[in-house]
Structure formats: C-alpha cells, structure tokens
Write a protein that holds these residues in place. Sequence first.
Motif, PDB file in Angstrom:
ATOM      1  N   ALA A 242     -18.667   4.422 -19.755  1.00  0.00           N
ATOM      2  CA  ALA A 242     -18.910   5.725 -19.134  1.00  0.00           C
ATOM      3  C   ALA A 242     -18.498   6.834 -20.080  1.00  0.00           C
ATOM      4  O   ALA A 242     -17.342   6.891 -20.517  1.00  0.00           O
ATOM      5  CB  ALA A 242     -18.155   5.849 -17.811  1.00  0.00           C
ATOM      6  N   LEU A 243     -19.463   7.716 -20.410  1.00  0.00           N
ATOM      7  CA  LEU A 243     -19.188   8.945 -21.153  1.00  0.00           C
ATOM      8  C   LEU A 243     -19.235  10.079 -20.151  1.00  0.00           C
ATOM      9  O   LEU A 243     -20.289  10.418 -19.627  1.00  0.00           O
ATOM     10  CB  LEU A 243     -20.222   9.146 -22.263  1.00  0.00           C
ATOM     11  CG  LEU A 243     -20.395   7.993 -23.263  1.00  0.00           C
ATOM     12  CD1 LEU A 243     -21.425   8.369 -24.335  1.00  0.00           C
ATOM     13  CD2 LEU A 243     -19.068   7.607 -23.898  1.00  0.00           C
ATOM     14  N   ASN A 244     -18.091  10.677 -19.901  1.00  0.00           N
ATOM     15  CA  ASN A 244     -17.922  11.613 -18.799  1.00  0.00           C
ATOM     16  C   ASN A 244     -17.921  13.062 -19.284  1.00  0.00           C
ATOM     17  O   ASN A 244     -18.086  13.321 -20.476  1.00  0.00           O
ATOM     18  CB  ASN A 244     -16.650  11.247 -18.031  1.00  0.00           C
ATOM     19  CG  ASN A 244     -16.820   9.949 -17.245  1.00  0.00           C
ATOM     20  OD1 ASN A 244     -17.918   9.630 -16.796  1.00  0.00           O
ATOM     21  ND2 ASN A 244     -15.744   9.193 -17.093  1.00  0.00           N
ATOM     22  N   PRO A 245     -17.770  14.059 -18.390  1.00  0.00           N
ATOM     23  CA  PRO A 245     -17.969  15.459 -18.769  1.00  0.00           C
ATOM     24  C   PRO A 245     -17.203  15.876 -20.013  1.00  0.00           C
ATOM     25  O   PRO A 245     -16.041  15.534 -20.205  1.00  0.00           O
ATOM     26  CB  PRO A 245     -17.477  16.212 -17.530  1.00  0.00           C
ATOM     27  CG  PRO A 245     -17.808  15.296 -16.398  1.00  0.00           C
ATOM     28  CD  PRO A 245     -17.526  13.929 -16.932  1.00  0.00           C
ATOM     29  N   GLY A 246     -17.931  16.634 -20.864  1.00  0.00           N
ATOM     30  CA  GLY A 246     -17.346  17.169 -22.084  1.00  0.00           C
ATOM     31  C   GLY A 246     -17.424  16.253 -23.283  1.00  0.00           C
ATOM     32  O   GLY A 246     -16.992  16.625 -24.373  1.00  0.00           O
ATOM     33  N   THR A 247     -17.960  15.062 -23.102  1.00  0.00           N
ATOM     34  CA  THR A 247     -18.025  14.094 -24.191  1.00  0.00           C
ATOM     35  C   THR A 247     -19.213  14.413 -25.097  1.00  0.00           C
ATOM     36  O   THR A 247     -20.337  14.545 -24.632  1.00  0.00           O
ATOM     37  CB  THR A 247     -18.190  12.679 -23.616  1.00  0.00           C
ATOM     38  OG1 THR A 247     -17.122  12.427 -22.700  1.00  0.00           O
ATOM     39  CG2 THR A 247     -18.150  11.638 -24.703  1.00  0.00           C
ATOM     40  N   SER A 248     -18.979  14.506 -26.412  1.00  0.00           N
ATOM     41  CA  SER A 248     -20.075  14.763 -27.344  1.00  0.00           C
ATOM     42  C   SER A 248     -19.857  13.975 -28.633  1.00  0.00           C
ATOM     43  O   SER A 248     -18.739  13.589 -28.980  1.00  0.00           O
ATOM     44  CB  SER A 248     -20.171  16.261 -27.661  1.00  0.00           C
ATOM     45  OG  SER A 248     -19.038  16.715 -28.358  1.00  0.00           O
ATOM     46  N   GLY A 249     -20.971  13.711 -29.309  1.00  0.00           N
ATOM     47  CA  GLY A 249     -20.911  13.066 -30.611  1.00  0.00           C
ATOM     48  C   GLY A 249     -20.470  11.623 -30.592  1.00  0.00           C
ATOM     49  O   GLY A 249     -20.101  11.071 -31.636  1.00  0.00           O
ATOM     50  N   ASN A 250     -20.526  10.965 -29.448  1.00  0.00           N
ATOM     51  CA  ASN A 250     -20.109   9.561 -29.370  1.00  0.00           C
ATOM     52  C   ASN A 250     -21.238   8.629 -29.795  1.00  0.00           C
ATOM     53  O   ASN A 250     -22.417   8.957 -29.681  1.00  0.00           O
ATOM     54  CB  ASN A 250     -19.686   9.212 -27.945  1.00  0.00           C
ATOM     55  CG  ASN A 250     -18.276   9.672 -27.627  1.00  0.00           C
ATOM     56  OD1 ASN A 250     -17.398   8.876 -27.357  1.00  0.00           O
ATOM     57  ND2 ASN A 250     -18.058  10.977 -27.659  1.00  0.00           N
ATOM     58  N   ILE A 251     -20.853   7.440 -30.255  1.00  0.00           N
ATOM     59  CA  ILE A 251     -21.790   6.366 -30.544  1.00  0.00           C
ATOM     60  C   ILE A 251     -21.377   5.148 -29.725  1.00  0.00           C
ATOM     61  O   ILE A 251     -20.218   4.735 -29.765  1.00  0.00           O
ATOM     62  CB  ILE A 251     -21.804   6.008 -32.035  1.00  0.00           C
ATOM     63  CG1 ILE A 251     -22.283   7.193 -32.879  1.00  0.00           C
ATOM     64  CG2 ILE A 251     -22.687   4.787 -32.282  1.00  0.00           C
ATOM     65  CD1 ILE A 251     -22.144   6.974 -34.373  1.00  0.00           C
ATOM     66  N   VAL A 252     -22.329   4.598 -28.974  1.00  0.00           N
ATOM     67  CA  VAL A 252     -22.120   3.343 -28.251  1.00  0.00           C
ATOM     68  C   VAL A 252     -23.182   2.382 -28.768  1.00  0.00           C
ATOM     69  O   VAL A 252     -24.374   2.585 -28.532  1.00  0.00           O
ATOM     70  CB  VAL A 252     -22.244   3.534 -26.733  1.00  0.00           C
ATOM     71  CG1 VAL A 252     -22.012   2.215 -26.009  1.00  0.00           C
ATOM     72  CG2 VAL A 252     -21.266   4.594 -26.233  1.00  0.00           C
ATOM     73  N   GLU A 253     -22.753   1.339 -29.485  1.00  0.00           N
ATOM     74  CA  GLU A 253     -23.739   0.506 -30.164  1.00  0.00           C
ATOM     75  C   GLU A 253     -23.302  -0.959 -30.221  1.00  0.00           C
ATOM     76  O   GLU A 253     -22.113  -1.287 -30.165  1.00  0.00           O
ATOM     77  CB  GLU A 253     -23.947   1.009 -31.598  1.00  0.00           C
ATOM     78  CG  GLU A 253     -22.697   0.929 -32.461  1.00  0.00           C
ATOM     79  CD  GLU A 253     -22.893   1.440 -33.878  1.00  0.00           C
ATOM     80  OE1 GLU A 253     -23.966   2.007 -34.181  1.00  0.00           O
ATOM     81  OE2 GLU A 253     -21.958   1.274 -34.687  1.00  0.00           O
ATOM     82  N   GLU A 254     -24.306  -1.823 -30.291  1.00  0.00           N
ATOM     83  CA  GLU A 254     -24.115  -3.257 -30.544  1.00  0.00           C
ATOM     84  C   GLU A 254     -23.288  -3.962 -29.470  1.00  0.00           C
ATOM     85  O   GLU A 254     -22.652  -4.974 -29.733  1.00  0.00           O
ATOM     86  CB  GLU A 254     -23.474  -3.482 -31.928  1.00  0.00           C
ATOM     87  CG  GLU A 254     -24.180  -2.816 -33.080  1.00  0.00           C
ATOM     88  CD  GLU A 254     -25.568  -3.410 -33.373  1.00  0.00           C
ATOM     89  OE1 GLU A 254     -25.879  -4.498 -32.821  1.00  0.00           O
ATOM     90  OE2 GLU A 254     -26.325  -2.785 -34.121  1.00  0.00           O
ATOM     91  N   LEU A 255     -23.299  -3.428 -28.248  1.00  0.00           N
ATOM     92  CA  LEU A 255     -22.571  -4.058 -27.154  1.00  0.00           C
ATOM     93  C   LEU A 255     -23.532  -4.810 -26.238  1.00  0.00           C
ATOM     94  O   LEU A 255     -24.736  -4.567 -26.239  1.00  0.00           O
ATOM     95  CB  LEU A 255     -21.822  -3.004 -26.323  1.00  0.00           C
ATOM     96  CG  LEU A 255     -20.889  -2.044 -27.060  1.00  0.00           C
ATOM     97  CD1 LEU A 255     -20.229  -1.106 -26.053  1.00  0.00           C
ATOM     98  CD2 LEU A 255     -19.850  -2.799 -27.868  1.00  0.00           C
ATOM     99  N   ALA A 256     -22.972  -5.697 -25.418  1.00  0.00           N
ATOM    100  CA  ALA A 256     -23.705  -6.329 -24.326  1.00  0.00           C
ATOM    101  C   ALA A 256     -23.014  -5.933 -23.035  1.00  0.00           C
ATOM    102  O   ALA A 256     -21.920  -6.423 -22.729  1.00  0.00           O
ATOM    103  CB  ALA A 256     -23.720  -7.844 -24.491  1.00  0.00           C
TER     104      ALA A 256
END
Length: 401
Positions: A90-104
Amino acid sequence: MLVTAPTAQAAHLSCGQTVTTSVVLDADLLNCPGGGLVVGSSGITIDLNGHTVDGVGLDVGIRNDGFDNVTITNSSSTPARVQEFDYGVALNPGTSGNIVEELATQNNEISGIGLDNADNNNRVRNNLIDGQAQRGVTIIGGSSNNVVADNTISNNQGEGVFVQNSADNRLEGNQITGSGDAGLTLEGSSGNTLLTNTVSGSSDAAIILQLGSNDNLVQSNSSGQNADAGLTVSDSTGNRILSNTLQGSGDSGIVLQSSHGSTITGNDVGGNTGGIELSSSNNNLIKSNIANDTTGDGISLELSVNNRLELNQANRNGSHGIYVVGDAAPGAGNQLLRNTANANQSDGIAVSKSIHTIQGNTTRNNGSWGVYADPGNVDGGGNLASNNSQAAQCTGVVCTP
C-alpha cells in the motif's frame, strides 16, 4: 553534490517492524498477526531477496504512509511473495517517487497493490499480481501521475486494475487475465493513458470507462475472450480510442452509452457479437475502423446524432453492415461517408428515420439491399452498389454499379 542511497544491509526483520534504513531480508516473515513491514524513512530500499512476507488476512504486507523515493524490490531469482493480508503493498497519501517491482503479491483480500492519494511518479512494474479475493491493482483517492507497467495481473476475483477518481496515470504493457469482473476499469478518472495492455478472460468487459472518465487515451490495447464488450464507455466524454484490437468478446467490440465527443479510429473489432455500437451518443468521430465478421451489426447507431462515420469497413456481418436508427433534427444528422459494407447477411447500410447523410459508400454482395434509407434522409451522391439480393440495389438513395 552527488547523493547516493545507502547500501542495503542483510537484516533479520520481524512482523510489524518499521524500516528506516536500506535492508536485504535474510528470512521469511510468516503468519504476521497484523501488518508485515512499515516504511519509516525516505530514500531507502527494501529488498525481499526471495523471501516471503506472509499474513493472516489482516492489515498490509508492506505499507508506506508518505515517504518518498522508496524502492521495494526483489534481487533474487527466487520469487518474493507478499501474501494473505488485506493489501499486499500500500502506497498511501503523500507517497511519491516509489518503485514497487519484481514482487509476487498473491492471495490478499482487498488488493495486491494499492495506491491511495499517491502522486508523482510512483512506478509499479514487473510484478506478478495474482489471485486476490478482490482487485489486483487499485489506484484511488486522487492518485495521479503514476505508472503501472509490464505487470502480470491474473485470476483476481474483482477487476484486474481499478482506477477511481484519479487522473493522469499511465497503464502500459500489462497482461491482465482471468479477472472476475472487468479487466481494467476507470471510474470518474480523466486524462489517463491505457497503452498496449492485453486483457483476456474477464467475466465482464475487457476495459470500462465510466461515470465521468473523460479525455483518456486508449491506444494499441488488445482483448479476447471476455464475457462482455471489448471496451465500454458510458457517461464519459472526449476519449480517444485508437488502434486497438478488440476481438472475440461476448458483446460488441466497442460500446458507447451516453458518451460524446470521442474519437474512435483505426480499431479492429472483428469477430465479436457486434462491432461498434452507439446508443444516445453524439458528436463522435468513427473513422477507419474494421468491423467485419461479427454475428450482429458491424456498426450500429441508436438515438445518436452528429456522429461522423467515415472510411470504415463493415463486411461479412451476420446482420447489417451499418445500421442507423433514430430521428435527427435538421443539421444534426449522422454523416455516413465513404464506408465499405459488403457481403453482410442483411443490408449493407440501413438508415431508418431521418435526417442523415449517405455519401460515397460502397455496398456489394449483401443479403438484402445495398443501401436502404427511409424517406427524408440526404443522398450525398457517389454511392456504389452491385450484386445485392434486392434487384433495385438501393432505395432512398441513388446507387451506381
């Protein structure tokens, strides 16, 4: 001055732990009674390193409540699973510039990956998002300017991707299969780009734009074997639907309902129960589409005015090639220009009521009339017809061989 991220260190973490430095997991987290991991600082990397973060159906596997430039990844060739929570990530309010990758992210209750009021270049890429009890990916709460790309989104019991009240996101190159609802839904969401996604095996439409989803670009997507339409647009305006291949659906390839001012060009909607279907939809451009080999009408308009149908192919359909029904006020009729409607089981072009313009169309080898037009329609000239079952070839307009 060049700033580099701190080197991730091997770490033995516990369920519910807040992570404030870059880490590489060295063990699984199993049967977490609440949440899994909580992001506690910006600019860090959490590398699952082939390990599993596992819950008991509550809370969030990995939660970010507003920290920027965080990477959640897996550097191992062994799958890194985030499973059996309410939300996987979960990327919640105010979150920027994140990377979510290569997960299951698998077997979570509400969503595999969720963005809620998360803005500005969060990237969700190259993940397996499989088997959620509800939705695969959710983008809600005004999340904008994010990218969801190159994910495999499969066997989720709700929508594969659900975007609500969120603008200017880019959904690109995702493989969306086996959704229990629509494959990809935009609701009240404008200015988004849907590009080169493949959607198949959905229990509803492949793609839905609804309830004020305006000014979106839907381009070069493909769909097949969905239970409903390839693309449904309802109560939305100004969308661009370009060069999609939408075939083998349980309804028409493209359906517009009370939707206006859209551009529908270069699409292949063959092999559905209908090709392109408009109801109560006005001021749309329908140009250079292929609407062949359906079991119903290639292109149909009902109670729709001021639409321009130009240079479309509507051949070998099980009913009409092009069918228009419904009156229009003077000056508000539909324009049927230079279309080809050959070898249909019924009429090539049938225009009931008035006042619509029929000009420069080609209709040959149809099972009834080449062109059937009720009195009061406008013969723009240049219509061609031959080898149709009705000996007169056309009625209501003049056709030449």
